[in-house]
Design a protein around this motif. Structure first.
Motif, mmCIF file in Angstrom:
data_model
loop_
_atom_site.group_PDB
_atom_site.id
_atom_site.type_symbol
_atom_site.label_atom_id
_atom_site.label_comp_id
_atom_site.label_asym_id
_atom_site.label_seq_id
_atom_site.Cartn_x
_atom_site.Cartn_y
_atom_site.Cartn_z
ATOM 1 N N THR A 1 0.971 -1.376 0.108
ATOM 2 C CA THR A 1 -0.067 0.079 -0.060
ATOM 3 C C THR A 1 0.863 1.160 0.060
ATOM 4 O O THR A 1 2.024 1.136 0.410
ATOM 5 N N SER A 2 0.171 2.158 -0.405
ATOM 6 C CA SER A 2 0.984 3.641 -0.550
ATOM 7 C C SER A 2 -0.225 4.756 -0.129
ATOM 8 O O SER A 2 -1.264 4.621 -0.712
ATOM 9 N N TYR A 3 0.351 5.817 0.406
ATOM 10 C CA TYR A 3 -0.638 6.943 0.859
ATOM 11 C C TYR A 3 0.156 8.039 0.943
ATOM 12 O O TYR A 3 1.145 8.488 0.744
ATOM 13 N N ALA A 4 -0.980 9.207 0.136
ATOM 14 C CA ALA A 4 -0.511 10.526 0.147
ATOM 15 C C ALA A 4 -0.276 10.764 1.929
ATOM 16 O O ALA A 4 -0.859 10.556 2.655
ATOM 17 N N ASP A 5 0.738 11.828 1.930
ATOM 18 C CA ASP A 5 1.001 12.415 3.419
ATOM 19 C C ASP A 5 -0.261 13.149 3.787
ATOM 20 O O ASP A 5 -0.368 12.911 5.033
ATOM 21 N N LYS B 1 -2.035 9.754 5.270
ATOM 22 C CA LYS B 1 -1.460 8.812 6.040
ATOM 23 C C LYS B 1 -1.796 8.897 7.487
ATOM 24 O O LYS B 1 -1.779 9.941 8.136
ATOM 25 N N GLY B 2 -2.063 7.984 8.188
ATOM 26 C CA GLY B 2 -2.637 7.649 9.485
ATOM 27 C C GLY B 2 -3.987 7.747 9.599
ATOM 28 O O GLY B 2 -4.726 7.577 10.868
ATOM 29 N N ARG B 3 -4.613 8.273 8.618
ATOM 30 C CA ARG B 3 -6.194 8.645 8.637
ATOM 31 C C ARG B 3 -6.753 7.881 7.774
ATOM 32 O O ARG B 3 -8.216 7.252 8.013
ATOM 33 N N PHE B 4 -6.256 7.387 6.626
ATOM 34 C CA PHE B 4 -7.162 6.410 5.711
ATOM 35 C C PHE B 4 -6.456 5.210 5.491
ATOM 36 O O PHE B 4 -5.376 5.019 5.606
ATOM 37 N N THR B 5 -7.409 4.273 5.438
ATOM 38 C CA THR B 5 -6.816 2.933 5.041
ATOM 39 C C THR B 5 -7.271 2.234 3.937
ATOM 40 O O THR B 5 -8.426 2.181 3.843
ATOM 41 N N ILE B 6 -6.587 1.829 2.913
ATOM 42 C CA ILE B 6 -6.943 1.280 1.826
ATOM 43 C C ILE B 6 -6.837 -0.186 2.012
ATOM 44 O O ILE B 6 -5.843 -0.750 2.615
ATOM 45 N N SER B 7 -7.936 -0.997 1.576
ATOM 46 C CA SER B 7 -7.766 -2.712 1.739
ATOM 47 C C SER B 7 -8.716 -3.205 0.589
ATOM 48 O O SER B 7 -9.475 -2.514 -0.193
ATOM 49 N N GLN C 1 -11.239 3.054 4.116
ATOM 50 C CA GLN C 1 -11.728 3.745 5.398
ATOM 51 C C GLN C 1 -11.068 4.788 5.517
ATOM 52 O O GLN C 1 -9.687 5.087 5.685
ATOM 53 N N MET C 2 -12.001 6.047 5.842
ATOM 54 C CA MET C 2 -11.531 7.234 6.055
ATOM 55 C C MET C 2 -11.866 7.647 7.471
ATOM 56 O O MET C 2 -13.229 7.781 8.074
ATOM 57 N N ASN C 3 -11.147 8.003 8.287
ATOM 58 C CA ASN C 3 -11.370 8.366 9.602
ATOM 59 C C ASN C 3 -10.792 9.895 10.034
ATOM 60 O O ASN C 3 -10.030 10.385 9.101
ATOM 61 N N SER C 4 -11.018 10.524 11.012
ATOM 62 C CA SER C 4 -10.767 11.744 11.432
ATOM 63 C C SER C 4 -10.548 12.663 10.285
ATOM 64 O O SER C 4 -9.767 13.344 9.951
ATOM 65 N N LEU C 5 -11.814 12.739 9.511
ATOM 66 C CA LEU C 5 -12.199 13.519 8.370
ATOM 67 C C LEU C 5 -12.010 15.202 8.738
ATOM 68 O O LEU C 5 -12.530 15.389 9.957
ATOM 69 N N LYS C 6 -11.496 15.746 7.649
ATOM 70 C CA LYS C 6 -11.316 17.159 7.768
ATOM 71 C C LYS C 6 -11.991 17.647 6.735
ATOM 72 O O LYS C 6 -12.289 17.231 5.641
#
Length: 125
Positions: free
Chosen positions: A57-61, A64-70, A81-86
């Motif tokens: 997996t790879s994430y944009a900075d 990172k730490g808030r979203f999870t791809i699966s 999965q998107m957590n702590s949305l802004k």
């Protein structure tokens, strides 16, 4: 021909969570790259996350730490999965796929060949 259909978008307050799904049909097994990108009004497409068929997996900075791809291979479904949305996460989110490795990680997702129709995510402050 592979087809992708996203779901799960919606409106949420800052700090909330959403899970996006992308159902793939007509799928050809083998080497592939799948991922999510987003586009906010008046802005460029932005790669968010990518996953290879080996699970790398790879994430944009910015996520990172808030979203999870699966992925669930049995269901041919990709998730985000998107957590702590802004509020700055507000955008149309697209699922994308291509028959190649994710060389370059999340950065190449907006340039993959096959896209879904998109699902809108709105985060209010």
């Amino acid at each position: 021909q592979v087809q992708l259909v996203e779901s799960g978008g919606g409106s949420v307050q800052a700090g909330g969570s959403l899970r996006l799904s992308c159902a793939a049909s007509g799928y050809t097994y083998g080497t592939y790259c799948m991922g999510w990108f987003r586009q906010a009004p008046g802005k460029e497409r932005e790669g968010v996350a990518a996953i290879d068929n080996d699970g790398t997996t790879s994430y944009a900075d910015s996520v990172k730490g808030r979203f999870t791809i699966s992925q669930d291979n049995a269901k041919n479904t990709l998730y985000l999965q998107m957590n702590s949305l802004k509020p700055e996460d507000t955008a149309m989110y697209y699922c994308a796929a291509d028959a190649l490795r994710c060389s370059g990680g999340y950065r190449i997702v907006p340039y993959l060949e096959i896209w879904g129709q998109g699902t809108l995510v709105t985060v209010s402050s």
